[in-house]
Design an enzyme around this catalytic site. Sequence first.
Site, PDB file in Angstrom:
ATOM      1  N   CYS A 202      43.801  39.360  45.445  1.00 57.82           N
ATOM      2  CA  CYS A 202      42.204  38.834  44.751  1.00 57.82           C
ATOM      3  C   CYS A 202      42.370  38.525  43.137  1.00 57.82           C
ATOM      4  CB  CYS A 202      41.469  40.107  44.838  1.00 57.82           C
ATOM      5  SG  CYS A 202      40.056  40.352  44.065  1.00 57.82           S
TER       6      CYS A 202
ATOM      7  N   CYS B 192      39.888  40.931  41.067  1.00 62.32           N
ATOM      8  CA  CYS B 192      40.136  42.200  40.940  1.00 62.32           C
ATOM      9  C   CYS B 192      41.745  41.879  39.295  1.00 62.32           C
ATOM     10  CB  CYS B 192      40.632  42.744  42.478  1.00 62.32           C
ATOM     11  SG  CYS B 192      39.336  42.558  43.604  1.00 62.32           S
ATOM     12  N   ASP B 193      42.214  41.952  39.985  1.00 60.83           N
ATOM     13  CA  ASP B 193      44.035  41.596  39.661  1.00 60.83           C
ATOM     14  C   ASP B 193      43.709  41.046  38.566  1.00 60.83           C
ATOM     15  OD1 ASP B 193      43.163  44.290  40.789  1.00 60.83           O
ATOM     16  OD2 ASP B 193      44.392  43.013  42.320  1.00 60.83           O
TER      17      ASP B 193
END
Length: 300
Positions: free
Chosen positions: A129, A132-133
Amino acid sequence: MYDIIGIGGGPAGLTAAVYARRAGKKVLVIEKSVFGGQITFSPKVENIPGFSEVTGNEFAEKLVGQALDQGADVEMCEVTGIRDGDVKTVVTDSGEFEARSVIIATGARHRMLGLAGEEELIGEGISFCAVCDGAFFKGRDVAVIGGGNSALQEALQLADIVNKVVIVQNLDFLTGEELLCRQVREKENIEIITGTTVAGLVGEGSLSGIMLKNEHDGSVSELRIDGMFVAIGLVPQNEPFTNLIDLDGRGYADSGEDCLTRSKGIFVAGDCRRKSVRQVTTAVCDGAVAALAACRYLDS
């Protein structure tokens, strides 16, 4: 006998448990592997309202703790099916549980490459992701594995954060929409490698590179990178319930925002349901909707 059994202990299932308990229902949450779901793989999350940043494990622990504090029961076992009726019997690999209603919140797992050491490097260089990251790799070099819409969208998001993105596609062409293909080709810091698969991972404790195999001549080379984003699809976990819920062409529960199914007293929530956005926030939303729908069903 429970009022509601939630199948899946991710954000959707645990949120449903909290809402159902606050409505005075007796609740059991069944999880087969890790409470918290896919978010537990994220070492740092910055897009959950109320948290400037939190690790996936910390967030999962808070969700589980909240459900337990509200009085929900939990079980670690794998659900293999549901026998329908006025009373639903949830069949697991360690026994059977009965409830008047069921919320299926089994989620969808990321399709993986099947390489040695892959599981161990999730969160240590391997991610699924960019939202997300991606920030962890600011100014560094990463690879995106896949050539469909999801992979190209991941690459475009990362290109604005990292130093360089290398798209690795097993086919000789990208399979994403033409607009996305054009956008990635126009990005100066995106390189596209086609006709190539990932043959191995490099690094102990953290990812430092990947081995690439040319599918035409069989040659193998090493690509030094700091991170790898795998975007080759999701696998919804709905197989045990096909006799009770409708599925779309990709195996997701074919239910709308109301989280209803064709079977009375059975609801779906979270990433196992067809939807255009799969994030923690949309999962917890589904959990609340499904729980309240189940409570209305029980009260009627």
